[in-house]
Scaffold this active site. Structure first.
Site, mmCIF file in Angstrom:
data_model
loop_
_atom_site.group_PDB
_atom_site.id
_atom_site.type_symbol
_atom_site.label_atom_id
_atom_site.label_comp_id
_atom_site.label_asym_id
_atom_site.label_seq_id
_atom_site.Cartn_x
_atom_site.Cartn_y
_atom_site.Cartn_z
ATOM 1 N N TYR A 47 164.761 76.588 24.735
ATOM 2 C CA TYR A 47 164.501 75.295 24.109
ATOM 3 C C TYR A 47 165.649 74.356 24.450
ATOM 4 C CZ TYR A 47 161.139 73.238 20.866
ATOM 5 O OH TYR A 47 160.105 72.531 20.317
ATOM 6 N N GLU A 49 165.788 70.492 23.818
ATOM 7 C CA GLU A 49 165.550 69.101 23.446
ATOM 8 C C GLU A 49 166.752 68.239 23.806
ATOM 9 O OE1 GLU A 49 164.551 68.833 19.343
ATOM 10 O OE2 GLU A 49 162.433 69.245 19.665
ATOM 11 N N ASP A 193 152.053 53.565 39.731
ATOM 12 C CA ASP A 193 151.728 54.975 39.505
ATOM 13 C C ASP A 193 151.344 55.550 40.867
ATOM 14 O OD1 ASP A 193 150.603 57.437 38.941
ATOM 15 O OD2 ASP A 193 149.477 56.742 37.193
ATOM 16 N N THR A 219 152.855 62.082 39.242
ATOM 17 C CA THR A 219 152.725 63.504 38.957
ATOM 18 C C THR A 219 153.545 64.250 40.005
ATOM 19 O OG1 THR A 219 150.753 63.614 40.341
ATOM 20 C CG2 THR A 219 150.408 63.320 37.978
ATOM 21 N N LYS A 222 149.324 67.346 43.144
ATOM 22 C CA LYS A 222 148.575 66.572 44.137
ATOM 23 C C LYS A 222 149.251 66.684 45.512
ATOM 24 C CE LYS A 222 146.726 63.342 40.689
ATOM 25 N NZ LYS A 222 147.583 63.509 39.494
ATOM 26 N N ARG A 228 152.354 71.341 37.982
ATOM 27 C CA ARG A 228 151.723 70.255 37.243
ATOM 28 C C ARG A 228 152.757 69.641 36.299
ATOM 29 N NH1 ARG A 228 146.567 70.500 38.505
ATOM 30 N NH2 ARG A 228 146.028 68.882 37.006
#
Length: 426
Positions: A47, A49, A193, A219, A222, A228
């Protein structure tokens, strides 16, 4: 611990599906073994954060190294000044930009979803359309190209706070300079984008929007051929969200706003195993062989588009400059819907997706079009000489989409050919 045979059998089935078929979904690709290895690593246990050096949890000194490496490689790929590699998806990257730059109800301008735009660029069922005032520009009906005159007219009349370039189903290069000029004229933020052509851009085969836009999102799958996920980038010249241009090179304020919009604004702890996989993919993209790969993606797409045209299909805009093409089925098969066409092709182990075309006469659930792309088949090793063969298979299926025997024959041909192109090393 008992092995979960049910889920691993499902994974096996998906592996077999990917292996035996021709993958033509423009949004999909096959990652390398080392990308998958990073995603399945012990980093999934951590974790973290916050950001490197500023975490809310202890024990992050190692994952800090991984995230910093991802940042540096991404900056190098696009000559960016600042990046954020934490977004879980492209849509969340876009949401973070909206949260940082706009107030609820502010106007923004994006490409019409039914003309190739993306869900997060103003769909009324998406956060972008629900929380903000979405305006849209179209492509021209006669040639399928972005209607820049319309974009400029709307921008000057409505004065949106943000203008978006980029699409989910558009096969041509963008005139970023033109949009930037009108954005500067009205005091708007210009966002690109680049999710679909990002890999081609990284290889220098299409214009780099980081040179023109205030903010760029993408992203990492692609054409980029990574896991992803999403990213946000900035160059050296951008305005703050209140309309006054900051001194050139001063990125600290906006970068802080964007960082805060990602975390804690729209998501919690970052997926450090995915960020490590992003770093691997970025490293792969910096290798000379990556340029050769992207050139082949582009060549395969151009060859496929030409073969479709020769078979009598209509391609929106008449061809492609990138990895994808949008086919309007109505010219050749007026009664055939995209939904039926997609289903028939999937039965033949040729995977594509139904897609609305500009000025479509059908709904998004039926559609009149199909979208094809070449990143995945290029990763697999298929060259341009096989593109006419693939198109001939598509045409055979779509010419008789209810003929199960015909579909079976095509599927057998597909499966036999794909055995020549091994996909996984494991």
């Amino acid at each position: 611990m008992t092995r979960d045979t049910q889920i691993f059998d499902i994974i096996r089935q998906e592996r077999e599906r990917q292996t035996r078929g021709i993958e033509l979904i423009a949004s999909e690709n096959y990652v390398s073994d080392q990308v998958m290895e990073a995603m399945g690593s012990v980093l999934t246990n951590k974790y973290a954060e916050g950001y490197p050096g500023k975490r809310y949890y202890g024990g992050c000194e190692v994952v800090d190294l991984s995230e910093k490496l991802a940042q540096e490689r991404l900056k190098q790929m696009y000559s960016a000044e600042w990046v954020n590699v934490q977004p879980h998806s492209g849509a969340q990257a876009n949401m973070a930009v909206f949260m940082a730059c706009l107030n609820a109800g502010d106007k923004f301008l994006g490409l019409n979803l039914s003309h190739g735009g993306h869900l997060s660029h103003g769909s009324p069922v998406n956060f972008s359309g629900l929380m903000f005032h979405a305006l849209e520009y179209n492509v021209r009906e006669d040639d399928g190209l972005v209607d820049y005159e319309q974009l400029e007219q709307i921008a000057r009349t409505e004065r949106p706070r943000l203008i978006i370039a980029g699409a989910s189903a558009y096969s041509r290069e963008w005139h970023y300079e033109r949009i930037r000029r009108v954005a500067d004229e009205i005091g708007a933020i210009f966002m690109v984008d680049m999710a679909h052509p990002a890999g081609l851009i990284a290889a220098g085969l299409l214009k780099n929007p980081v040179k023109y836009a205030h903010i760029v999102t993408s992203t990492t799958h692609k054409t980029m051929r990574g896991p992803r996920g999403g990213v946000i980038l900035m160059g050296k010249d951008f305005p703050n969200p209140w309309g006054k241009t900051t001194p050139k090179g001063e990125i600290k304020m906006m970068s802080q706003l964007l960082d805060s919009a990602v975390f804690p604004g729209v998501q919690g702890g970052p997926l450090e195993h995915v960020i490590a996989a992003k770093a691997v993919a970025f490293g792969e993209a910096l290798q000379p062989s990556y340029v050769d790969y992207q050139k082949q993606v582009k060549l395969n797409a151009a060859t496929m588009a030409d073969a479709l045209l020769k078979k009598g299909y209509k391609i929106i805009s008449g061809g492609t400059d990138n990895h994808c093409m949008l086919v309007d089925l109505r010219t050749k098969f007026p009664e055939l819907t995209g939904k039926v066409a997609e289903r028939a092709l999937v039965a033949a182990d040729i995977t594509s997706n139904k897609n609305m075309v500009p000025f479509d006469s059908r709904s998004a659930f039926q559609t009149s079009g199909l979208r094809f792309g070449t990143p995945a088949i290029t990763t697999r090793g298929l060259k341009e000489d096989l593109m006419p063969w693939i198109v001939s298979l598509i045409d055979r299926v779509l010419s008789d989409p209810e003929n199960e025997q015909n579909i079976l024959k095509v599927r057998n041909e597909v499966n036999a050919e794909m055995t020549k192109y091994p996909l996984f090393a494991w």
